[in-house]
Design a protein around this motif. Structure first.
Motif, PDB file in Angstrom:
ATOM      1  N   ILE A  95       0.872  -1.174   0.000  1.00  5.47           N
ATOM      2  CA  ILE A  95       0.000   0.000   0.000  1.00  5.47           C
ATOM      3  C   ILE A  95       0.908   1.223   0.000  1.00  5.47           C
ATOM      4  O   ILE A  95       1.804   1.340   0.838  1.00  5.47           O
ATOM      5  CB  ILE A  95      -0.928   0.034   1.239  1.00  5.47           C
ATOM      6  CG1 ILE A  95      -1.695  -1.274   1.390  1.00  5.47           C
ATOM      7  CG2 ILE A  95      -1.859   1.243   1.159  1.00  5.47           C
ATOM      8  CD1 ILE A  95      -2.670  -1.589   0.285  1.00  5.47           C
ATOM      9  N   ARG A  96       0.670   2.120  -0.951  1.00  4.31           N
ATOM     10  CA  ARG A  96       1.522   3.300  -1.100  1.00  4.31           C
ATOM     11  C   ARG A  96       0.680   4.468  -1.583  1.00  4.31           C
ATOM     12  O   ARG A  96      -0.425   4.286  -2.101  1.00  4.31           O
ATOM     13  CB  ARG A  96       2.640   3.001  -2.089  1.00  4.31           C
ATOM     14  CG  ARG A  96       2.106   2.652  -3.473  1.00  4.31           C
ATOM     15  CD  ARG A  96       3.203   2.575  -4.514  1.00  4.31           C
ATOM     16  NE  ARG A  96       2.708   2.148  -5.797  1.00  4.31           N
ATOM     17  CZ  ARG A  96       2.009   2.905  -6.644  1.00  4.31           C
ATOM     18  NH1 ARG A  96       1.694   4.135  -6.328  1.00  4.31           N
ATOM     19  NH2 ARG A  96       1.611   2.425  -7.815  1.00  4.31           N
ATOM     20  N   PRO A  97       1.204   5.683  -1.448  1.00  4.77           N
ATOM     21  CA  PRO A  97       0.496   6.831  -2.007  1.00  4.77           C
ATOM     22  C   PRO A  97       0.515   6.777  -3.536  1.00  4.77           C
ATOM     23  O   PRO A  97       1.438   6.211  -4.130  1.00  4.77           O
ATOM     24  CB  PRO A  97       1.296   8.042  -1.522  1.00  4.77           C
ATOM     25  CG  PRO A  97       2.219   7.537  -0.467  1.00  4.77           C
ATOM     26  CD  PRO A  97       2.412   6.078  -0.716  1.00  4.77           C
ATOM     27  N   CYS A  98      -0.485   7.355  -4.148  1.00  2.16           N
ATOM     28  CA  CYS A  98      -0.512   7.498  -5.612  1.00  2.16           C
ATOM     29  C   CYS A  98       0.603   8.453  -6.009  1.00  2.16           C
ATOM     30  O   CYS A  98       0.803   9.482  -5.356  1.00  2.16           O
ATOM     31  CB  CYS A  98      -1.872   8.058  -6.032  1.00  2.16           C
ATOM     32  SG  CYS A  98      -2.076   8.295  -7.805  1.00  2.16           S
ATOM     33  N   VAL A  99       1.339   8.119  -7.067  1.00  5.87           N
ATOM     34  CA  VAL A  99       2.462   8.965  -7.470  1.00  5.87           C
ATOM     35  C   VAL A  99       2.020  10.173  -8.286  1.00  5.87           C
ATOM     36  O   VAL A  99       2.774  11.126  -8.417  1.00  5.87           O
ATOM     37  CB  VAL A  99       3.542   8.174  -8.238  1.00  5.87           C
ATOM     38  CG1 VAL A  99       4.161   7.114  -7.352  1.00  5.87           C
ATOM     39  CG2 VAL A  99       3.001   7.573  -9.509  1.00  5.87           C
ATOM     40  N   GLY A 100       0.813  10.162  -8.829  1.00  9.39           N
ATOM     41  CA  GLY A 100       0.338  11.321  -9.581  1.00  9.39           C
ATOM     42  C   GLY A 100      -0.654  10.933 -10.652  1.00  9.39           C
ATOM     43  O   GLY A 100      -1.012   9.754 -10.796  1.00  9.39           O
ATOM     44  N   PRO A 113      -5.071   6.348 -15.186  1.00 10.20           N
ATOM     45  CA  PRO A 113      -5.640   5.323 -16.074  1.00 10.20           C
ATOM     46  C   PRO A 113      -5.701   3.931 -15.431  1.00 10.20           C
ATOM     47  O   PRO A 113      -6.686   3.210 -15.612  1.00 10.20           O
ATOM     48  CB  PRO A 113      -4.721   5.350 -17.295  1.00 10.20           C
ATOM     49  CG  PRO A 113      -4.194   6.753 -17.325  1.00 10.20           C
ATOM     50  CD  PRO A 113      -4.013   7.110 -15.865  1.00 10.20           C
ATOM     51  N   ALA A 114      -4.686   3.562 -14.670  1.00  7.97           N
ATOM     52  CA  ALA A 114      -4.699   2.262 -13.992  1.00  7.97           C
ATOM     53  C   ALA A 114      -5.789   2.228 -12.917  1.00  7.97           C
ATOM     54  O   ALA A 114      -6.449   1.203 -12.729  1.00  7.97           O
ATOM     55  CB  ALA A 114      -3.335   1.960 -13.376  1.00  7.97           C
ATOM     56  N   LEU A 115      -5.998   3.348 -12.235  1.00 11.20           N
ATOM     57  CA  LEU A 115      -7.034   3.408 -11.211  1.00 11.20           C
ATOM     58  C   LEU A 115      -8.418   3.336 -11.845  1.00 11.20           C
ATOM     59  O   LEU A 115      -9.312   2.666 -11.307  1.00 11.20           O
ATOM     60  CB  LEU A 115      -6.893   4.676 -10.373  1.00 11.20           C
ATOM     61  CG  LEU A 115      -5.550   4.870  -9.663  1.00 11.20           C
ATOM     62  CD1 LEU A 115      -5.607   6.107  -8.774  1.00 11.20           C
ATOM     63  CD2 LEU A 115      -5.133   3.651  -8.871  1.00 11.20           C
ATOM     64  N   GLY A 152       3.939  -5.468  -8.831  1.00 10.84           N
ATOM     65  CA  GLY A 152       4.078  -4.309  -9.696  1.00 10.84           C
ATOM     66  C   GLY A 152       2.811  -3.882 -10.416  1.00 10.84           C
ATOM     67  O   GLY A 152       2.838  -2.924 -11.181  1.00 10.84           O
ATOM     68  N   SER A 153       1.694  -4.565 -10.175  1.00 16.71           N
ATOM     69  CA  SER A 153       0.425  -4.209 -10.818  1.00 16.71           C
ATOM     70  C   SER A 153      -0.528  -3.599  -9.803  1.00 16.71           C
ATOM     71  O   SER A 153      -0.634  -4.089  -8.674  1.00 16.71           O
ATOM     72  CB  SER A 153      -0.246  -5.446 -11.419  1.00 16.71           C
ATOM     73  OG  SER A 153       0.533  -5.969 -12.456  1.00 16.71           O
TER      74      SER A 153
END
Length: 150
Positions: free
Chosen positions: A6-11, A16-18, A62-63
């Motif tokens: 679990i990590r913050p969204c990078v930007g 598109p993946a979200l 990585g996905s």
């Protein structure tokens, strides 16, 4: 399967993946959603909804397999790709949101009993109900709160 990262969204480059995760999750769990509303929300996600919250991303190998959006003490959204449902992704996202971001409240569509059950099983209780969603559409919303300290 181990727990997801679990990590913050990078930007915005991750949006598109979200949106793909959202699409998969909603197709699997929101059979009540009118097709026009599905497409309207899908179009609004990257421009309006995702930028309005702090985003947490769940990754495996990585996905991107899920994400949550938080604002103040409210969980605004939590979606898990249909392929990853039932593998601990939602629980990991919720735990991160509660423990690290102070989430105490969440809303869930009344017509999505599996999501309602998910939150109830994790200590949330229903504290209210609205006939329509936040955009005034005819999708009843159950208001939930976490009353105990986790």
């Amino acid at each position: 399967l181990g727990p997801p990262l679990i990590r913050p969204c990078v930007g915005p480059e991750e949006h598109p993946a979200l949106v793909e995760v959202w699409r998969s999750a909603v197709r699997a769990t929101h059979g009540f959603l009118a097709e026009d509303d599905f497409h309207r929300i899908e179009r609004a996600l990257p421009a309006e909804y995702l930028p309005a919250v702090s985003l947490l991303v769940a990754e495996r190998d990585g996905s991107v397999v899920g994400f949550a959006g938080v604002a103040d003490d409210h969980l605004e959204m939590l979606f898990v790709h249909d392929d990853a449902r039932g593998t601990g992704v939602g629980t990991a996202l919720l735990d991160e949101a509660v423990v690290r971001h102070g989430i105490r409240r969440a809303d869930v569509n009344e017509q999505n009993p599996s999501a309602h059950g998910f939150y109830l099983a994790r200590g949330f209780v229903q504290v209210g109900r609205s006939e329509t969603d936040g955009d005034g559409r005819p999708y009843a919303i159950l208001h939930l709160a976490l009353l105990d300290e986790r």
